[in-house]
Enzyme design. Sequence first.
Site, short mmCIF file in Angstrom:
data_model
loop_
_atom_site.label_atom_id
_atom_site.label_comp_id
_atom_site.label_asym_id
_atom_site.label_seq_id
_atom_site.Cartn_x
_atom_site.Cartn_y
_atom_site.Cartn_z
N CYS A 477 -2.48 -35.77 -22.90
CA CYS A 477 -1.44 -34.75 -22.73
C CYS A 477 -0.62 -34.97 -21.46
CB CYS A 477 -2.04 -33.36 -22.76
SG CYS A 477 -3.45 -33.10 -21.66
N ASP A 601 4.49 -27.91 -25.41
CA ASP A 601 3.07 -28.26 -25.51
C ASP A 601 2.90 -29.68 -26.05
OD1 ASP A 601 0.33 -28.37 -25.88
OD2 ASP A 601 0.19 -26.30 -26.55
N HIS A 603 0.21 -31.11 -26.89
CA HIS A 603 -1.00 -31.23 -27.71
C HIS A 603 -0.70 -31.18 -29.21
CE1 HIS A 603 -2.28 -29.54 -23.78
NE2 HIS A 603 -3.26 -30.41 -23.91
#
Length: 650
Positions: A477, A601, A603
Amino acid sequence: MEAAAASSRRRPALRLLCPKKSLLSSTSPSLRWLVGAPRVLEPVTVTVALRCLRSLSDHGPFSPDLPHEADQIRGLLVRGFDIVGGLLVGSADFESDAGRALDLALALRERLFGERASHGMVGGCVDAATGEVRFRVAESDGSEMVEVQEVVWEDEPGRLLLEKGCLLRCELPLQLPLYIPSDDMSGIKARFSSLIESTAANLRDPCVSYLVEGPTATSDGSRKSVILHGNDLKSVSHLPNLSANERSAKIGSCSEFLPTKRYDLSLTRENADVIQITVLSNQSVNSSKAGAPIPVVKYFPAPPSTTLRVINLKLDILCYTSIDVPVAAAVSELVIPGLADQLSIMRKAIVSELLTQQPQLCPYHFIPPGLLIPVTAIYDTRYGEIEEKQSELRRNLHCRLGLPLDRPLLRISNAVTFDGIGGRDKSSSRNGSSLLRDVHREIPSSGVSGGIVSLIDGSYEYYHYLHDGIDDNGWGCAYRSLQTIMSWYRLQQYSSINVPSHREIQKVLVEIGDKDPSFIGSREWIGAIELSFVLDKLLGASCKIINVRSGDELPEKCRELAVHFETQGTPVMIGGGVLAYTLLGVDYNEASGDCAFLILDPHYTGADDLKKIVNSGWCGWKKSVDNKGRSFFLKDKFYNLLLPQRPNMV
């Protein structure tokens, strides 16, 4: 009927394609040169305003140094664009100042092109007290100036430019032999000037031909081309008295070389159709056996007691013309004079250093953000882009074009390349990727009542898990956040390097001694400190790091983060525990302390489906504690915030 016509002449309209702020960006006394394309657009239409930088020191900003201004603007303006007026900012007397602005514009144009304008010209002024802009127009026949009654600010100026016109590009490498008598160096400058003049004259020689080719990818996959010989260019005029059909039958118009459906009706550095012109030399044109060209070898014996100096030049010009103009007329009226102009400019730059190291001059074309038309800059590439003279030249160009002085918009890496123009995917980025950009544009509001939103300034690409065939689920990440940050620097034209892969990021950290060689190819996490090392190594970008002891304390940093987005505008990396996010903005109510964080994000593991990404919250506003009492940031983990800084350079 005659009265109506006279009334129409007394009430001319002015069309402005440049943004109003470019005319009013400074209230201090100054002079703007107004540029248009009178051969293509309606008179009087202004496409851009250039700042006057050279003034006679004893006479103030309204007394320009016209010889210096003409020399600098001659190389900057693309052929086909023309001086159509002047504007005095900080005026006190409309009547006299508008007339003075027009007279100065007429004088500058005459220096540039050697003749008086054959089109209407405009003079304007900005009132020093009120900021009001007013214009007066003089027709091409030199009639009395008339105040403009209607000023039209175009809604889609870029589309208008490419609906009516197109670009032509011509590259011409030259190797010119200059013979220097060893016993008489005094005449070297005159010999060099004569060589340049003869080279320019030879551009219309019967032995010279011009290969005209359309963009590499047209709508039907074909590529139209034609060869124009010297005789084809002798009798053409810019606007022959022929109907469109007659003109097309005799000499093809520029529109025939462009795709039936233009790719993108705007002039941008990534999308622009260009007609390519290549200069050919047909030395066997007078061969006795027609249809059987034979090789020709020329031998230029050096006179006794002389030294041969080969002058290497690279000409590269752009021209802008109406799509309805015969291509032969465009070559004759624009391309050839443009090449001759660039030769003259290079002569002036080289002549003072003929006996030392020859400048390595190279033209580059730019369409920087906020500018509708292309411009050309000629750089001396001997010392690289960081050389002091190069930096000063770019700074002057930024000032003249009204560009910001804190970002490098005119570096060589930002030049227009015109590679693969006709078929480029609209979603592709500068390095050819098709990643989603600016995914936060469609997200709902944050829900903060009375808050002030501070956001990222500029574009970025969304990097997340499983991109590029790399399975980094569970460990990559921070790498993805770094890639998004790197894409911001690239898309804002601070850098031309490709966004690095995970392995390349790891190699950098090993090279600087932060990691052992075994780190390369591993799945080890990295954090804010490592990201700062990579940004410094690859981009020379400095970073500020904020340490927070707990996720509960992140709202206390909203004011500082808001200042960052307002002043720097770069994406922020938030790392805490085993998670890393990219922060794109904050919504902060200083009175109540209520705030939200705009999180991108990394992820996410799905396909690049914008609707899914937004609806599922992979990009969206997050509160530290939502209305159900759930914490987004972990209370028992510390967080590091990486705030990359915007380089202050040109």
